[in-house]
Structure formats: structure tokens, C-alpha cells
Write a protein that holds these residues in place. Sequence first.
Motif, PDB file in Angstrom:
ATOM      1  N   VAL A  45     117.970  85.943  73.356  1.00  0.00           N
ATOM      2  CA  VAL A  45     118.388  85.590  74.701  1.00  0.00           C
ATOM      3  C   VAL A  45     117.477  84.515  75.295  1.00  0.00           C
ATOM      4  O   VAL A  45     116.318  84.363  74.898  1.00  0.00           O
ATOM      5  N   VAL A  46     118.036  83.791  76.233  1.00  0.00           N
ATOM      6  CA  VAL A  46     117.274  82.852  77.058  1.00  0.00           C
ATOM      7  C   VAL A  46     117.530  83.259  78.500  1.00  0.00           C
ATOM      8  O   VAL A  46     118.683  83.371  78.925  1.00  0.00           O
ATOM      9  N   ILE A  47     116.478  83.510  79.237  1.00  0.00           N
ATOM     10  CA  ILE A  47     116.645  83.962  80.613  1.00  0.00           C
ATOM     11  C   ILE A  47     115.727  83.170  81.531  1.00  0.00           C
ATOM     12  O   ILE A  47     114.544  82.978  81.241  1.00  0.00           O
ATOM     13  N   HIS A  48     116.284  82.637  82.599  1.00  0.00           N
ATOM     14  CA  HIS A  48     115.515  81.914  83.606  1.00  0.00           C
ATOM     15  C   HIS A  48     114.844  82.940  84.512  1.00  0.00           C
ATOM     16  O   HIS A  48     115.423  83.994  84.800  1.00  0.00           O
ATOM     17  N   THR A  49     113.652  82.667  84.964  1.00  0.00           N
ATOM     18  CA  THR A  49     112.908  83.670  85.714  1.00  0.00           C
ATOM     19  C   THR A  49     112.292  83.116  86.991  1.00  0.00           C
ATOM     20  O   THR A  49     112.082  81.915  87.132  1.00  0.00           O
ATOM     21  N   GLU A  50     112.028  84.036  87.890  1.00  0.00           N
ATOM     22  CA  GLU A  50     111.326  83.749  89.143  1.00  0.00           C
ATOM     23  C   GLU A  50     110.237  84.808  89.284  1.00  0.00           C
ATOM     24  O   GLU A  50     110.519  86.014  89.263  1.00  0.00           O
ATOM     25  N   LEU A  51     108.987  84.382  89.401  1.00  0.00           N
ATOM     26  CA  LEU A  51     107.872  85.314  89.553  1.00  0.00           C
ATOM     27  C   LEU A  51     107.644  85.577  91.034  1.00  0.00           C
ATOM     28  O   LEU A  51     107.417  84.656  91.818  1.00  0.00           O
ATOM     29  N   ALA A  64     120.761  84.649  84.375  1.00  0.00           N
ATOM     30  CA  ALA A  64     121.473  84.088  83.229  1.00  0.00           C
ATOM     31  C   ALA A  64     121.527  82.570  83.285  1.00  0.00           C
ATOM     32  O   ALA A  64     121.736  81.925  82.268  1.00  0.00           O
ATOM     33  N   SER A  65     121.347  81.993  84.465  1.00  0.00           N
ATOM     34  CA  SER A  65     121.422  80.536  84.602  1.00  0.00           C
ATOM     35  C   SER A  65     120.443  80.053  85.655  1.00  0.00           C
ATOM     36  O   SER A  65     120.015  80.814  86.534  1.00  0.00           O
TER      37      SER A  65
END
Length: 205
Positions: A45-51, A64-65
Amino acid sequence: MIAKLTGLLDETGPDWAIIDVHGVGYMVHCSAKTLTHLGIAGDRVVIHTELQVSETDQRLIGFASAGERAWFRLLTAVQGVGSKVALAILSALSVEELQRACANGDSAMVARANGVGPKLATRIVHELKDKAGGLAGLSGPAGIGGDPGMAAPAGSASADAISALQNLGFKPAVATMAVARAVEDLGEDAGLNELVRVALKRATA
């Protein structure tokens, strides 16, 4: 800041997933739609993240995007909308539906999300209406780097680049697609001048 994870889906829960990146498991909190998109344990999987960091907690929010992440940022900028409420909205509505609801002032659609009452829904669509109207429809889980559908957070280099192309006479959809492709070429940390230069080439190609 951790902006993206690429690895294997290790485990999922009601509102979270663990992504194994070279033997390190990252727990990310996600909307229901993102969890569905991730698939099953063992999938790559590739997942965009926000910390998110507070005095008492640190957590990764996964998307997911890049478009979904951008909408999360817009939502949490609204008074009374924390990460849980924002994820509830993104669980109930696709980014296309959310963009349309805000652009049209349809607070009833936003109020479908758990924990969102009529007053808060009205505030959300009122505050985001102008921003939503300037964005193309946000489609596809790939987001920036995969699908031309993209949301750019207000004040970001991407948003400024889209605005610059529109000022040059390009239609919003064309400007958004061109900037999305420029971000794909240059990376999400690209500066405004480089984005505009590459996007212009994409728009006129």
C-alpha cells in the motif's frame, strides 16, 4: 514530517491500520473509505499521512489520496472540527461529494456524517464554499502523483500555482490537472516557481 508511507498492510481495526515499512509498524488513523481502499493484510500500500502533535498525543492520520488529505486539512481548519469529526465526514462522503456539497452550500449532505449536527454542517459549508468552488472535482484514490484530481490546501504552493494558471487564462480543470502533473514530476515539496514553470509546459503540451 512523515508525509507518505509505502509498505505492507499488516493489520486493520475499526478506524486504524498498521503499515509495515521495512519491519517498522506505523499505526495510522483512517477514514472508513481509506481503510476499504487499502485492501487486505499483506497487500502493498501507499498511504499519504498527516502527523498531528498535541500536548498529550502524537498520531498519524492516513489517507488514500493527497486530495483526501487536503480536504482533511481544510476541514480541521474550521472551528469545532477536530480530527475525529473530519475523518467521520470523510468516511461518510467521498471527496467528490464533499467538494460538491461545499460548493453548493449543501449542509444537509455534510450533516450525514456521524457527530456532525446541522449548525456545524452549516459552518463547514459556509467557510469552505469559496475554497471548494476554486477546486476541480477530487476523484480517484491515487490523488497527486496518480490521478489528476487534486485538492490543494489554501495558501499552499499547489493552490497558488493553480491560481496563477487560471490568471493566465487556463480553465480551472486544466490548471488543476497541469499542477497535479507538475507535482507528480517535482514532488509535493516543490516551490511555486518550479510548479508554475512545469505546469505551464503540461498545460500547453
